[in-house]
Design an enzyme around this catalytic site. Sequence first.
Site, short mmCIF file in Angstrom:
data_model
loop_
_atom_site.label_atom_id
_atom_site.label_comp_id
_atom_site.label_asym_id
_atom_site.label_seq_id
_atom_site.Cartn_x
_atom_site.Cartn_y
_atom_site.Cartn_z
N ASP A 9 7.62 68.73 7.31
CA ASP A 9 8.58 68.89 8.39
C ASP A 9 9.97 68.74 7.75
O ASP A 9 10.10 68.18 6.65
CB ASP A 9 8.31 67.79 9.42
CG ASP A 9 9.33 67.79 10.54
OD1 ASP A 9 9.72 68.88 10.99
OD2 ASP A 9 9.72 66.68 10.95
N ASP A 11 13.45 68.06 9.62
CA ASP A 11 14.33 67.03 10.22
C ASP A 11 13.57 65.72 10.39
O ASP A 11 12.56 65.66 11.10
CB ASP A 11 14.88 67.53 11.56
CG ASP A 11 15.68 68.81 11.39
OD1 ASP A 11 16.69 68.79 10.66
OD2 ASP A 11 15.29 69.85 11.96
MG LIG Z 1 10.87 65.98 12.46
#
Ligand SMILES: [Mg+2]
Length: 166
Positions: A9, A11
């Site tokens: 992922d 962020d």
């Molecule tokens: Mg995230």
Amino acid sequence: MLKRAVFLDRDGVINVNYGHVHTPEQFEWVEGAPEAIRHLNACGFLVIVITNQAGIAKGYYTEQQFLDFMRWVMGQLAQKNARLDAFYYCPHHPTEGFAPYVMQCECRKPGSKLILQAIEEHQIDPSKSFLIGDKESDIIAANRANVVGLLFSGGNLLEFVREQIR
Ligand SMILES: [Mg+2]
Ligand SMILES: [Zn+2]
């Protein structure tokens, strides 16, 4: 021969999640993130980002701004001898924003479409791969693609990665 990959992922895993980060000024590394990516490169994993970018649907930034920003992030990584092999993103949101991005899609996590696409395009063995995310939706998306999902709840990403693949 199939490859092994680590799906990341973005962020909250690579950069601190200040919400809809899309400029260098807003960018701050998660501690140990470049080093973790470099370590995964050295261990022979493909490193592939899978990211929801509803900020595109909501008009906070354009798809082109997102792509330019990702090129900048990859340039920053290159300065630290770390490399992303690919990134996949969902620009949609189910209810907010404007056409053509407001839609129920299969690619927004917890949907697994982007992970499955990456597995196919890069000849990846899901059983030898894993995903690191900071939300339950990341883990669900991984599991739907038969990939182990690891929940990263902060701290140093390199230490987290080392504990998982030792
Ligand atoms: Mg995230
Ligand atoms: Zn989508």
